[in-house]
Design an enzyme around this catalytic site. Structure first.
Site, PDB file in Angstrom:
ATOM      1  N   GLY A 162       1.287  -1.456  -0.062  1.00  0.00           N
ATOM      2  CA  GLY A 162      -0.102   0.204  -0.148  1.00  0.00           C
ATOM      3  C   GLY A 162       1.055   1.323  -0.329  1.00  0.00           C
ATOM      4  O   GLY A 162       2.294   1.203   0.270  1.00  0.00           O
ATOM      5  N   VAL A 176      17.899   8.323  -4.008  1.00  0.00           N
ATOM      6  CA  VAL A 176      18.495   8.924  -5.419  1.00  0.00           C
ATOM      7  C   VAL A 176      19.345   9.570  -5.149  1.00  0.00           C
ATOM      8  O   VAL A 176      20.519   9.605  -5.732  1.00  0.00           O
ATOM      9  CB  VAL A 176      17.176   8.905  -6.428  1.00  0.00           C
ATOM     10  CG1 VAL A 176      17.551   9.796  -7.504  1.00  0.00           C
ATOM     11  CG2 VAL A 176      15.777   7.867  -6.791  1.00  0.00           C
ATOM     12  N   ARG A 207       1.800  -4.897  -5.061  1.00  0.00           N
ATOM     13  CA  ARG A 207       1.617  -6.379  -4.069  1.00  0.00           C
ATOM     14  C   ARG A 207       1.498  -7.597  -5.213  1.00  0.00           C
ATOM     15  O   ARG A 207       0.847  -7.903  -5.358  1.00  0.00           O
ATOM     16  CB  ARG A 207       0.291  -6.422  -3.818  1.00  0.00           C
ATOM     17  CG  ARG A 207      -0.108  -5.531  -2.719  1.00  0.00           C
ATOM     18  CD  ARG A 207      -1.628  -5.107  -1.260  1.00  0.00           C
ATOM     19  NE  ARG A 207      -1.948  -5.107  -0.918  1.00  0.00           N
ATOM     20  CZ  ARG A 207      -1.462  -3.868  -0.140  1.00  0.00           C
ATOM     21  NH1 ARG A 207      -0.739  -3.843   1.051  1.00  0.00           N
ATOM     22  NH2 ARG A 207      -2.715  -2.669   0.419  1.00  0.00           N
ATOM     23  N   GLY A 216       5.818  -1.823   3.381  1.00  0.00           N
ATOM     24  CA  GLY A 216       5.145  -2.160   5.213  1.00  0.00           C
ATOM     25  C   GLY A 216       6.132  -4.039   5.372  1.00  0.00           C
ATOM     26  O   GLY A 216       6.514  -4.413   4.754  1.00  0.00           O
ATOM     27  N   ASP A 217       5.168  -4.354   6.040  1.00  0.00           N
ATOM     28  CA  ASP A 217       5.810  -6.195   6.279  1.00  0.00           C
ATOM     29  C   ASP A 217       5.899  -6.931   5.450  1.00  0.00           C
ATOM     30  O   ASP A 217       6.947  -7.321   5.392  1.00  0.00           O
ATOM     31  CB  ASP A 217       4.780  -5.922   7.706  1.00  0.00           C
ATOM     32  CG  ASP A 217       3.812  -6.456   7.624  1.00  0.00           C
ATOM     33  OD1 ASP A 217       3.184  -6.045   6.685  1.00  0.00           O
ATOM     34  OD2 ASP A 217       3.161  -6.976   8.774  1.00  0.00           O
ATOM     35  N   THR A 234       4.541   3.222   5.628  1.00  0.00           N
ATOM     36  CA  THR A 234       3.237   2.536   5.766  1.00  0.00           C
ATOM     37  C   THR A 234       2.413   3.139   6.393  1.00  0.00           C
ATOM     38  O   THR A 234       3.197   3.517   7.277  1.00  0.00           O
ATOM     39  CB  THR A 234       2.954   0.755   5.937  1.00  0.00           C
ATOM     40  OG1 THR A 234       1.970   1.056   6.575  1.00  0.00           O
ATOM     41  CG2 THR A 234       3.957   0.622   6.750  1.00  0.00           C
ATOM     42  N   ILE A 235       0.831   3.884   6.564  1.00  0.00           N
ATOM     43  CA  ILE A 235       0.494   4.172   7.150  1.00  0.00           C
ATOM     44  C   ILE A 235      -0.148   3.030   8.517  1.00  0.00           C
ATOM     45  O   ILE A 235      -0.721   4.164   9.163  1.00  0.00           O
ATOM     46  CB  ILE A 235      -1.133   4.494   6.346  1.00  0.00           C
ATOM     47  CG1 ILE A 235      -2.279   3.875   6.170  1.00  0.00           C
ATOM     48  CG2 ILE A 235      -0.798   5.659   4.930  1.00  0.00           C
ATOM     49  CD1 ILE A 235      -3.416   4.741   5.522  1.00  0.00           C
ATOM     50  N   ASP A 236      -0.308   1.806   8.528  1.00  0.00           N
ATOM     51  CA  ASP A 236      -0.146   2.010   9.428  1.00  0.00           C
ATOM     52  C   ASP A 236       0.142   1.536  10.751  1.00  0.00           C
ATOM     53  O   ASP A 236      -0.080   1.603  12.065  1.00  0.00           O
ATOM     54  CB  ASP A 236      -0.269   0.083   9.147  1.00  0.00           C
ATOM     55  CG  ASP A 236      -1.357  -0.406   7.941  1.00  0.00           C
ATOM     56  OD1 ASP A 236      -1.998   0.279   7.700  1.00  0.00           O
ATOM     57  OD2 ASP A 236      -0.974  -1.241   6.942  1.00  0.00           O
ATOM     58  N   ASP A 262       2.326  -0.610  12.152  1.00  0.00           N
ATOM     59  CA  ASP A 262       2.962  -1.696  12.278  1.00  0.00           C
ATOM     60  C   ASP A 262       3.792  -2.599  12.973  1.00  0.00           C
ATOM     61  O   ASP A 262       3.749  -3.593  12.917  1.00  0.00           O
ATOM     62  CB  ASP A 262       1.951  -2.708  11.171  1.00  0.00           C
ATOM     63  CG  ASP A 262       2.006  -2.940  10.430  1.00  0.00           C
ATOM     64  OD1 ASP A 262       2.877  -1.724   9.174  1.00  0.00           O
ATOM     65  OD2 ASP A 262       1.180  -3.770   9.804  1.00  0.00           O
ATOM     66  N   MET A 284      -8.178   3.183   8.780  1.00  0.00           N
ATOM     67  CA  MET A 284      -7.650   1.932   8.799  1.00  0.00           C
ATOM     68  C   MET A 284      -6.056   1.465   9.365  1.00  0.00           C
ATOM     69  O   MET A 284      -6.298   1.883  10.593  1.00  0.00           O
ATOM     70  CB  MET A 284      -6.460   1.817   6.963  1.00  0.00           C
ATOM     71  CG  MET A 284      -7.747   1.938   5.483  1.00  0.00           C
ATOM     72  SD  MET A 284      -6.420   2.229   4.249  1.00  0.00           S
ATOM     73  CE  MET A 284      -7.621   1.487   3.448  1.00  0.00           C
ATOM     74  N   ARG A 287      -5.542  -2.344   8.928  1.00  0.00           N
ATOM     75  CA  ARG A 287      -4.860  -3.680   8.940  1.00  0.00           C
ATOM     76  C   ARG A 287      -5.313  -3.942  10.084  1.00  0.00           C
ATOM     77  O   ARG A 287      -6.458  -4.662  10.965  1.00  0.00           O
ATOM     78  CB  ARG A 287      -3.425  -4.362   8.171  1.00  0.00           C
ATOM     79  CG  ARG A 287      -3.852  -6.000   7.362  1.00  0.00           C
ATOM     80  CD  ARG A 287      -2.614  -5.693   6.334  1.00  0.00           C
ATOM     81  NE  ARG A 287      -2.420  -5.194   5.699  1.00  0.00           N
ATOM     82  CZ  ARG A 287      -2.233  -5.522   4.364  1.00  0.00           C
ATOM     83  NH1 ARG A 287      -3.365  -6.195   3.996  1.00  0.00           N
ATOM     84  NH2 ARG A 287      -2.424  -4.313   3.761  1.00  0.00           N
ATOM     85  N   LYS A 302     -23.678  16.143  26.658  1.00  0.00           N
ATOM     86  CA  LYS A 302     -22.232  15.841  25.708  1.00  0.00           C
ATOM     87  C   LYS A 302     -22.812  15.969  24.281  1.00  0.00           C
ATOM     88  O   LYS A 302     -24.320  15.403  24.531  1.00  0.00           O
ATOM     89  CB  LYS A 302     -21.575  14.876  25.748  1.00  0.00           C
ATOM     90  CG  LYS A 302     -19.895  14.940  26.762  1.00  0.00           C
ATOM     91  CD  LYS A 302     -19.289  13.879  25.913  1.00  0.00           C
ATOM     92  CE  LYS A 302     -17.805  13.982  26.231  1.00  0.00           C
ATOM     93  NZ  LYS A 302     -16.881  13.073  26.301  1.00  0.00           N
ATOM     94  N   HIS A 332      -9.816   4.952   1.849  1.00  0.00           N
ATOM     95  CA  HIS A 332      -8.745   5.300   0.839  1.00  0.00           C
ATOM     96  C   HIS A 332      -8.220   7.043   0.802  1.00  0.00           C
ATOM     97  O   HIS A 332      -6.924   7.804   0.924  1.00  0.00           O
ATOM     98  CB  HIS A 332      -8.647   4.722  -0.517  1.00  0.00           C
ATOM     99  CG  HIS A 332      -8.192   3.758  -0.488  1.00  0.00           C
ATOM    100  ND1 HIS A 332      -9.103   2.560  -0.061  1.00  0.00           N
ATOM    101  CD2 HIS A 332      -7.091   2.641  -0.787  1.00  0.00           C
ATOM    102  CE1 HIS A 332      -8.728   1.399  -0.310  1.00  0.00           C
ATOM    103  NE2 HIS A 332      -7.512   1.666  -0.809  1.00  0.00           N
TER     104      HIS A 332
HETATM  105  O1  F6P Z   1      -1.257  -1.108   4.098  1.00  0.00           O
HETATM  106  C1  F6P Z   1      -2.056   0.114   4.176  1.00  0.00           C
HETATM  107  C2  F6P Z   1      -3.701  -0.282   3.861  1.00  0.00           C
HETATM  108  O2  F6P Z   1      -3.867   1.066   3.751  1.00  0.00           O
HETATM  109  C3  F6P Z   1      -4.202  -1.017   5.397  1.00  0.00           C
HETATM  110  O3  F6P Z   1      -4.107   0.072   6.157  1.00  0.00           O
HETATM  111  C4  F6P Z   1      -5.354  -1.025   4.703  1.00  0.00           C
HETATM  112  O4  F6P Z   1      -5.371  -2.593   5.215  1.00  0.00           O
HETATM  113  C5  F6P Z   1      -4.893  -2.370   3.031  1.00  0.00           C
HETATM  114  O5  F6P Z   1      -3.813  -1.258   2.739  1.00  0.00           O
HETATM  115  C6  F6P Z   1      -5.859  -2.485   1.996  1.00  0.00           C
HETATM  116  O6  F6P Z   1      -4.945  -1.984   1.098  1.00  0.00           O
HETATM  117  P1  F6P Z   1      -5.469  -1.881  -0.588  1.00  0.00           P
HETATM  118  O7  F6P Z   1      -5.256  -0.992  -1.365  1.00  0.00           O
HETATM  119  O8  F6P Z   1      -5.104  -3.397  -1.657  1.00  0.00           O
HETATM  120  O9  F6P Z   1      -7.343  -2.345  -0.855  1.00  0.00           O
END
Ligand code: F6P
Length: 319
Positions: free
Chosen positions: A11, A24, A72, A102-103, A125-127, A129, A169, A171, A213, A249
């Protein structure tokens, strides 16, 4: 080390471009040649590789996404695909590789390193993780995007006296939910690492309502999922109208924050330095304010843990 390759995989994440730019330019500064590999490991298999120069990475530091594109690749995971990748690297005379991802991407980098290709992993990666590093590139930008969305949704949540669930998001990792929930002042944060049950969330919502609230924001990590079922259950148990927003996204794009650009630039520079030093398989990261690197096998063996201190603080602040 005469020529290095750079690719982005998995991702995409805001700040990947700043990392490519650093790789670069630091490589060229040190007299190395650079090959840009398009579409991650899939582009490597397809030989979708081009020479990069100083200008190839001009005007990208502020752009989200990745100039090299990402993918991927299933083929790369197979033994035949992996062997092909080794041959392509040889064919293009690439002596060392920088993998930004990412991982999943790191697993590929680890395999290459263990097969003798000097390979550096930059966490992109934004995760957030990966346990060995405090932050991954893109996490801070995604976080800011989510926090800004929380503020917008809070306005309408207050106007209508509703509960608003925002799915983010990550994961299997709850970091985006936890950090954004804390920064955005959410009433409840639901992450895969901690099972706090719907009843606790409903209790919080009702307590808040009785104290006057006007809004209730629930941040739900995608690793827990089922936002619409949760909404139904909250409506049933609290009697409050509940709405769902899925960030999707939206949180993966956008101009990278200064934090992510700095991180990416520093990671990129370190990766090239390590290749020049003759290192084989290293994962680059940050601990505190220091850039670190560690054996990529060891880095991947560490299991991601949740920041309990932040989780407890979020609970206290949301009373
Ligand atoms: O790993 C980044 C991520 O955005 C996760 O948070 C999410 O589960 C996954 O990728 C979504 O993947 P895709 O963009 O392939 O749907």
């Amino acid at each position: 080390m005469k020529r290095i390759g750079v690719l982005t995989s998995g991702g995409d994440a805001p700040g990947m471009n700043a990392a490519i730019r650093a790789v670069v330019r630091v490589a060229i500064y040190n007299g190395l040649k650079v090959s840009g590999i398009k579409r991650g490991y899939q582009g490597l298999l397809d030989g979708d590789i081009e020479d990069m120069n100083v200008s190839s990475v001009g005007d990208i530091i502020h752009r989200g996404g990745t100039k090299l594109q990402s993918a991927r690749s299933m083929e790369f995971m197979t033994d035949a695909g992996f062997e092909k990748a080794l041959n392509v690297l040889k064919m293009f005379q690439i002596d060392g590789l920088v993998v930004i991802g990412g991982d999943g991407s790191f697993k590929g980098a680890k395999r290459l390193a263990n097969a003798g290709i000097p390979t550096m992993g930059i966490p992109g990666t934004i995760d957030n993780d990966l346990e060995y590093t405090d932050y991954t590139i893109g996490f801070d930008t995604a976080l800011n995007t989510v926090v800004s969305a929380i503020s917008n949704i809070r306005d309408t949540s207050s106007s209508h006296g509703r509960v608003n669930i925002i799915e983010v998001m990550g994961r299997h990792c709850g970091d985006i939910a936890l950090y954004s929930g804390l920064a955005g002042g959410a009433e409840s944060i639901i992450i895969p690492e901690i099972d706090n049950g719907v009843s606790e969330t409903c209790k919080k919502i009702l307590e808040g309502k009785h104290r006057g609230k006007l809004h209730s924001i629930v941040i739900l990590a995608e690793g827990v999922g089922k936002p619409y079922e949760l909404a139904e259950s909250i409506e049933k148990n609290t009697g409050m109208e509940t709405r769902v927003s899925v960030m999707g996204h939206l949180q993966r794009g956008g101009t990278p924050t200064a934090f992510d650009r700095l991180l990416a630039s520093r990671f990129g520079a370190r990766s090239v330095d390590l290749l020049i030093e003759g290192k084989k398989g290293r994962a680059i990261g940050i601990k505190g304010s220091e850039i670190i690197d560690m054996d990529i096998n060891e880095a991947l063996d560490l299991e991601k843990t949740v920041n309990d201190e932040l989780y407890e603080l979020a609970k206290i602040l949301a009373i």
